[in-house]
Design a protein around this motif. Structure first.
Motif, PDB file in Angstrom:
ATOM      1  N   ASP A 153       0.783  -1.232   0.000  1.00 28.98           N
ATOM      2  CA  ASP A 153       0.000   0.000   0.000  1.00 28.98           C
ATOM      3  C   ASP A 153       0.816   1.283   0.000  1.00 28.98           C
ATOM      4  N   TYR A 154       1.845   1.342   0.814  1.00 27.43           N
ATOM      5  CA  TYR A 154       2.553   2.609   1.000  1.00 27.43           C
ATOM      6  C   TYR A 154       4.045   2.436   0.732  1.00 27.43           C
ATOM      7  N   ASN A 155       4.365   1.866  -0.409  1.00 27.99           N
ATOM      8  CA  ASN A 155       5.753   1.616  -0.769  1.00 27.99           C
ATOM      9  C   ASN A 155       6.120   2.390  -2.029  1.00 27.99           C
ATOM     10  N   LEU A 156       7.219   3.136  -1.954  1.00 27.79           N
ATOM     11  CA  LEU A 156       7.631   3.975  -3.075  1.00 27.79           C
ATOM     12  C   LEU A 156       8.021   3.128  -4.289  1.00 27.79           C
ATOM     13  N   MET A 157       8.755   2.037  -4.065  1.00 22.66           N
ATOM     14  CA  MET A 157       9.174   1.176  -5.175  1.00 22.66           C
ATOM     15  C   MET A 157       7.965   0.629  -5.929  1.00 22.66           C
ATOM     16  N   TRP A 158       6.984   0.161  -5.184  1.00 24.38           N
ATOM     17  CA  TRP A 158       5.796  -0.429  -5.803  1.00 24.38           C
ATOM     18  C   TRP A 158       5.080   0.599  -6.668  1.00 24.38           C
ATOM     19  N   ARG A 159       4.934   1.798  -6.174  1.00 26.86           N
ATOM     20  CA  ARG A 159       4.232   2.836  -6.955  1.00 26.86           C
ATOM     21  C   ARG A 159       5.065   3.266  -8.159  1.00 26.86           C
ATOM     22  N   GLN A 160       6.367   3.333  -7.992  1.00 20.36           N
ATOM     23  CA  GLN A 160       7.224   3.759  -9.089  1.00 20.36           C
ATOM     24  C   GLN A 160       7.077   2.855 -10.306  1.00 20.36           C
ATOM     25  N   PHE A 161       6.869   1.560 -10.067  1.00 20.93           N
ATOM     26  CA  PHE A 161       6.857   0.601 -11.176  1.00 20.93           C
ATOM     27  C   PHE A 161       5.470   0.085 -11.551  1.00 20.93           C
ATOM     28  N   THR A 162       4.452   0.363 -10.742  1.00 23.77           N
ATOM     29  CA  THR A 162       3.126  -0.192 -11.054  1.00 23.77           C
ATOM     30  C   THR A 162       2.038   0.857 -11.195  1.00 23.77           C
ATOM     31  N   ASP A 163       2.286   2.081 -10.770  1.00 23.14           N
ATOM     32  CA  ASP A 163       1.258   3.123 -10.821  1.00 23.14           C
ATOM     33  C   ASP A 163       1.459   3.973 -12.076  1.00 23.14           C
TER      34      ASP A 163
END
Length: 276
Positions: A153-163
């Motif tokens: 939910d609140y991870n920068l890496m995850w958002r960088q590559f999936t959002d």
């Protein structure tokens, strides 16, 4: 410093630590006849499960080479902070071993107050796995951090590559992403047995071919600081100078501050006023 100076510095460091800890802090009786401020040498040796005479040699700066296991025992006995633990290993001439599992990352109210005072400069704190730990209203306005992004939910890496919004909103996405991956790899090397890192990496590999490609490159970590241009869906083009600060007592935590250029700052200030 040479070996002799390093040993003397190690002894001084241990003496200062020992004198600053109350017996009550480590579950020992205080007693009415205690003359030593803090712990006695033999008490530290007992807590660390090492010989009293050998511990005395360490404090006196005499020729000795403590093993990694002894240093870990001392760090535990003396209740060292992450930064103190790093310093202990440095003065002992040993490399810092990887952490098995990270402790819960907690942000104090004073840190949140500091972030709030930075408005309208967007600022947030990230932890060892690049999770968002705290942020201010300006950061929320620019990055919508509070909106969860399952399963991380609140991870920068995850958002960088999936959002897709994050991707489309960053002018030099490829360049920034490469540096984020390098920073993440450096952090992960200190927590090789932390299963939460593995879960995040496996999920990223499934969801993003770009992450797979960058993860295979093994680039060295480099600064994320400098000029950033974002395209916000409501506020339009935004320009910032970005700097990163580390917590002195916990280098795994970082404060990311975006200092807006004049036109961007004016729009951000108006947006924040209107949203009150």
């Amino acid at each position: 410093m040479n070996d002799s100076e390093r040993r003397l510095a190690l002894g001084s460091f241990l003496r200062n630590l020992r004198s600053s800890i109350s017996p009550r802090d480590v579950g020992l009786p205080t007693g009415s006849r205690r003359r030593t401020r803090g712990l006695r040498r033999e008490e530290v040796a007992q807590l660390a499960s090492i010989g009293p005479s050998w511990y005395t040699r360490l404090e006196q700066g005499r020729d000795s080479s403590p093993s990694v296991s002894v240093l870990e025992s001392l760090a535990s006995a003396l209740k060292l902070t992450p930064n103190e633990r790093r310093h202990l290993f440095l003065l002992s001439g040993e490399s810092l071993p990887p952490q098995l599992n990270g402790e819960e990352e907690i942000i104090s109210p004073s840190v949140q107050m500091m972030l709030d005072e930075l408005n309208p400069n967007p600022a947030y704190v990230i932890g060892r796995k690049l999770d968002f730990l705290a942020w201010n209203r300006a950061a929320e306005a620019v990055f919508t951090i509070s909106e969860p992004s399952p399963p991380h939910d609140y991870n920068l890496m995850w958002r960088q590559f999936t959002d897709p919004v994050w991707r489309e909103g960053l002018e030099n996405w490829e360049y920034v992403s490469q540096r984020i991956v390098a920073e993440f790899r450096t952090s992960r090397a200190r927590y090789l047995q932390d299963v939460s890192f593995k879960r995040l990496i496996d999920d990223l590999k499934r969801e993003s071919t770009d992450f797979v490609r960058m993860w295979q490159h093994h680039e060295a970590s480099s600064t994320l600081d400098g000029y950033k241009k974002l395209c916000h869906p409501t506020l339009g083009a935004m320009e910032f100078e970005h700097i990163t600060l580390q917590f002195p007592n916990d280098p795994d935590k970082k404060i990311m501050i975006y200092m807006p250029h004049t036109a961007t700052k004016s729009r951000l200030e108006n947006y924040l006023m209107e949203s009150i």
